[in-house]
Design an enzyme around this catalytic site. Sequence first.
Site, mmCIF file in Angstrom:
data_model
loop_
_atom_site.group_PDB
_atom_site.id
_atom_site.type_symbol
_atom_site.label_atom_id
_atom_site.label_comp_id
_atom_site.label_asym_id
_atom_site.label_seq_id
_atom_site.Cartn_x
_atom_site.Cartn_y
_atom_site.Cartn_z
ATOM 1 N N PHE A 5 17.850 91.331 77.776
ATOM 2 C CA PHE A 5 17.198 90.068 78.161
ATOM 3 C C PHE A 5 17.573 88.893 77.277
ATOM 4 C CE2 PHE A 5 14.158 91.365 74.846
ATOM 5 C CZ PHE A 5 13.982 90.152 74.198
ATOM 6 N N LYS A 65 24.729 94.988 85.934
ATOM 7 C CA LYS A 65 23.286 95.251 86.110
ATOM 8 C C LYS A 65 22.555 94.438 85.039
ATOM 9 C CE LYS A 65 19.969 97.103 84.883
ATOM 10 N NZ LYS A 65 18.770 96.325 84.429
ATOM 11 N N GLU A 85 16.232 93.130 84.113
ATOM 12 C CA GLU A 85 15.280 92.735 85.163
ATOM 13 C C GLU A 85 14.327 91.644 84.676
ATOM 14 O OE1 GLU A 85 15.507 95.447 83.426
ATOM 15 O OE2 GLU A 85 13.754 96.749 83.545
ATOM 16 N N SER A 91 18.511 98.049 73.516
ATOM 17 C CA SER A 91 17.870 98.715 72.383
ATOM 18 C C SER A 91 18.587 100.025 72.060
ATOM 19 C CB SER A 91 16.409 99.000 72.737
ATOM 20 O OG SER A 91 16.377 99.865 73.861
ATOM 21 N N CYS A 122 20.362 89.930 68.335
ATOM 22 C CA CYS A 122 20.675 91.185 67.651
ATOM 23 C C CYS A 122 21.332 90.902 66.314
ATOM 24 C CB CYS A 122 21.578 92.049 68.504
ATOM 25 S SG CYS A 122 23.170 91.287 68.757
ATOM 26 N N GLU A 128 12.827 97.429 64.263
ATOM 27 C CA GLU A 128 13.262 96.155 64.825
ATOM 28 C C GLU A 128 12.037 95.430 65.385
ATOM 29 O OE1 GLU A 128 15.932 96.343 68.236
ATOM 30 O OE2 GLU A 128 16.912 94.513 67.538
HETATM 31 P P1 NAD Z 1 16.454 97.360 76.622
HETATM 32 O O1 NAD Z 1 17.145 98.490 75.960
HETATM 33 O O2 NAD Z 1 15.019 97.465 76.891
HETATM 34 O O3 NAD Z 1 17.149 97.027 78.040
HETATM 35 C C1 NAD Z 1 18.543 96.897 78.153
HETATM 36 C C2 NAD Z 1 18.951 97.322 79.558
HETATM 37 O O4 NAD Z 1 18.618 98.694 79.757
HETATM 38 C C3 NAD Z 1 18.265 96.538 80.658
HETATM 39 O O5 NAD Z 1 19.227 96.188 81.626
HETATM 40 C C4 NAD Z 1 17.219 97.511 81.200
HETATM 41 O O6 NAD Z 1 17.013 97.361 82.578
HETATM 42 C C5 NAD Z 1 17.807 98.873 80.919
HETATM 43 N N1 NAD Z 1 16.802 99.902 80.614
HETATM 44 C C6 NAD Z 1 15.600 99.712 79.993
HETATM 45 N N2 NAD Z 1 14.967 100.899 79.833
HETATM 46 C C7 NAD Z 1 15.786 101.842 80.346
HETATM 47 C C8 NAD Z 1 15.695 103.272 80.462
HETATM 48 N N3 NAD Z 1 14.648 103.942 80.013
HETATM 49 N N4 NAD Z 1 16.729 103.934 81.024
HETATM 50 C C9 NAD Z 1 17.805 103.261 81.491
HETATM 51 N N5 NAD Z 1 17.927 101.918 81.405
HETATM 52 C C10 NAD Z 1 16.942 101.214 80.844
HETATM 53 O O7 NAD Z 1 16.787 96.063 75.729
HETATM 54 P P2 NAD Z 1 16.167 94.611 75.859
HETATM 55 O O8 NAD Z 1 14.748 94.650 75.422
HETATM 56 O O9 NAD Z 1 16.504 94.009 77.163
HETATM 57 O O10 NAD Z 1 17.031 93.831 74.775
HETATM 58 C C11 NAD Z 1 16.697 93.733 73.420
HETATM 59 C C12 NAD Z 1 17.425 94.780 72.621
HETATM 60 O O11 NAD Z 1 18.834 94.618 72.786
HETATM 61 C C13 NAD Z 1 17.191 94.658 71.125
HETATM 62 O O12 NAD Z 1 17.054 95.953 70.600
HETATM 63 C C14 NAD Z 1 18.464 94.007 70.609
HETATM 64 O O13 NAD Z 1 18.775 94.255 69.252
HETATM 65 C C15 NAD Z 1 19.467 94.623 71.511
HETATM 66 N N6 NAD Z 1 20.700 93.854 71.581
HETATM 67 C C16 NAD Z 1 21.760 94.354 70.905
HETATM 68 C C17 NAD Z 1 22.943 93.652 70.887
HETATM 69 C C18 NAD Z 1 24.120 94.169 70.125
HETATM 70 O O14 NAD Z 1 25.160 93.555 70.174
HETATM 71 N N7 NAD Z 1 24.019 95.279 69.411
HETATM 72 C C19 NAD Z 1 23.041 92.437 71.568
HETATM 73 C C20 NAD Z 1 21.931 91.968 72.278
HETATM 74 C C21 NAD Z 1 20.753 92.694 72.269
#
Ligand code: NAD
Length: 489
Positions: free
Chosen positions: A154, A178, A181, A231, A286, A380
Site C-alpha cells: 500500500f 496485483k 487492495e 511485509s 520501507c 516494524e
Molecule cells: P502486506 O504484506 O500486508 O501486503 C502486500 C501484498 O500482499 C498486498 O498486495 C496484499 O494484498 C497481499 N497479501 C496480504 N496478505 C496476504 C496473505 N496472507 N497471503 C497472500 N497475499 C497477501 O504489506 P502492506 O501492509 O501492503 O505494505 C507494508 C509492508 O511492505 C511493510 O512491511 C513494508 O516494510 C513493506 N515494504 C517493503 C519494501 C521493500 O522494498 N522491502 C517496500 C515497500 C513496502
Amino acid sequence: MTAISTYPDVRNYIGGAFVDAGDQKHLDVYSPIDGSVISRVPLSAAEEVDRAVAAAKKAFPAWSATPIKERVQVFFRYKTLLEQNIDELARLVTAENGKIDSEARAEVLKSAELTEFACSLPQITAGEVLEVSRGVECRIERYPVGIVASITPFNFPNMVPNWTIPNALALGNCMILKPSELVPLSAGRIAELLREAGLPDGVLNIVHGGQQTVEAICDHPGIEAITFVGSTKVAKIVYRRGTQNLKRVLALGGAKNHLIVMPDAEPEMTSSNVVASMAGCAGQRCMAASVMKAVGKTDHIIDKMVNIVRSMVPGKHLGPVISREAKEKIEAYITEAEQQGAKVLVDGRGYVVPGKEEGYYVGPTLIDHVKPEMRIAQEEVFGPVMVIIRADNVDEAIRVQNRSPYGNAASVFTESGGIARHVMEKASAGMVGVNVGVPVPREPFSFGGWNDSKFGAGDITGRGSIEFLTKPKKMTTKWSKEAGVNWMS
Ligand code: NAD
C-alpha cells in the site's frame, strides 16, 4: 475542509480493456485523510487470474519478438506521460494513500526515473560475444522469462508497480499486476498511460484482490516469475508458495532500519535528515529509519530533533497512516514502551487534524531511552515514530542493529571517514548510507535488502533486476570448414 473525491468502482484490466471481475465480493476503499469511502475494489477469484494469464500469453509472442529498441520507445513516451500527468497522478496517490502533495509528486517522479532506466536497457543488455577458439564464437542473448506477476504493497501505489513494470516489459515479458487492495486506484491510470504510450493490449494486465488472488497467482502454471513487495510475513508465504510451484520469486519484505548518530555528526543536517527519514510518508517507507542509536554525547542533536518534530503539523507536513487499525497499533507500541520506562520526548498519540476528525493521523513521535529488547525497538512499527537507544560506542551500536532479523537499510551520521567505512562494512543490511537518512540507491543502482527484508536472488530494480527478468541463452557457432578446429567442436 477540502472534499475528498470519490471514484467509480475499480475494475480489472485484461487484454487492454477494463472488465468486471464477475460476481466477486468487493471491499470498500477508504481515504486515510478523512476515513470516507472513496471507491470499491473487487476481490478477484482464480478465474480472473486465469483470464489475465490467457491475455498475457496471447500478447507474448508478438511483444517478445519485437526488438528491444522498439519496445523501449513505449517507455520514452510513458515517461513523458508520467511527467505531463503528474498533478493528476499525485492526486490519486494522495486520495488513496494519504501522502501530502510533495511526497506524492516525488513518488511519481521516481516512477519516471525508473522508466528512464528501462529506456537504457538496449544499451545495457547488448550481448556479449567472443571468439573462444579459431573460427568458434560464443555469445549470450537474453530472452524474457515469459509472464511475470507483480504483487505490490500500500505504501507506494504508483512507484512500487513501476519497480517491475518498465523493466519487465522492456525486456520482453508480459505482466499481471496485483496492486494492494488498500490503494487500487493508481494502477488503472498507469495502465491507461501505457496504452496511450503505445503498449499493445495484453502486455500489462491488472487483477485486483487480496490473499485469494495472490494464492491463485502463486499457483498458476502459466506464470513463470513473481516479484513481491510487502511485509516479511507475506513475503515468506509468497516466496514459499511460488518456489514450491517452481517459479522464480523475488520477495521483498519488511524492515527495521537503524541510524547511528556519532557525537561528531553535523548537528543541523543530522537532526533534519533523521527526522525526515522517520516522519516522511508518515513513517510508512520501507526505508524509513525507526531506530536511532545515539552514541556518546549526542544530546545537542536530540534537542534539535525535538524542536523540529514539535514544529511539524500533521495534515500539513505529514499525512495520515493507512488505516484506523494501523493508527491504533502504532499508538499501542508507544504506550507499551512508555509503560516499560522509555521517555516520550514528543508524543503523537491521539492527534486530531481539525476538520478531518475521522482521519488516521499519528503525530511525529520521539521516544528516548528505549532498550533494545523492547518490542518497539524490534518490530516494524510503520508509523512516524523514532526510538532512541543510547550506546557507548559504535561497535555496541552495530551489534544492536545486527541483532535485528531485518536488513533493509542502515546509515551513519559522522564526520569521520574511518567510522563511516567501518559501519558500512559491518552493517548487515543491503542498502547503507553515510549522512543520508534514506539511503535509497538511485538508478542505475539496484534496490533490495538482505536477511528477512528480501527472499530470492538479485534485486528488484536497476541492473540487479535484469538477471531475474531474463533467461540468458548461450550460443556457440562455428563457420570454419576445417575439421577438428578446436577441442570442443
Ligand atoms: P502486506 O504484506 O500486508 O501486503 C502486500 C501484498 O500482499 C498486498 O498486495 C496484499 O494484498 C497481499 N497479501 C496480504 N496478505 C496476504 C496473505 N496472507 N497471503 C497472500 N497475499 C497477501 O504489506 P502492506 O501492509 O501492503 O505494505 C507494508 C509492508 O511492505 C511493510 O512491511 C513494508 O516494510 C513493506 N515494504 C517493503 C519494501 C521493500 O522494498 N522491502 C517496500 C515497500 C513496502
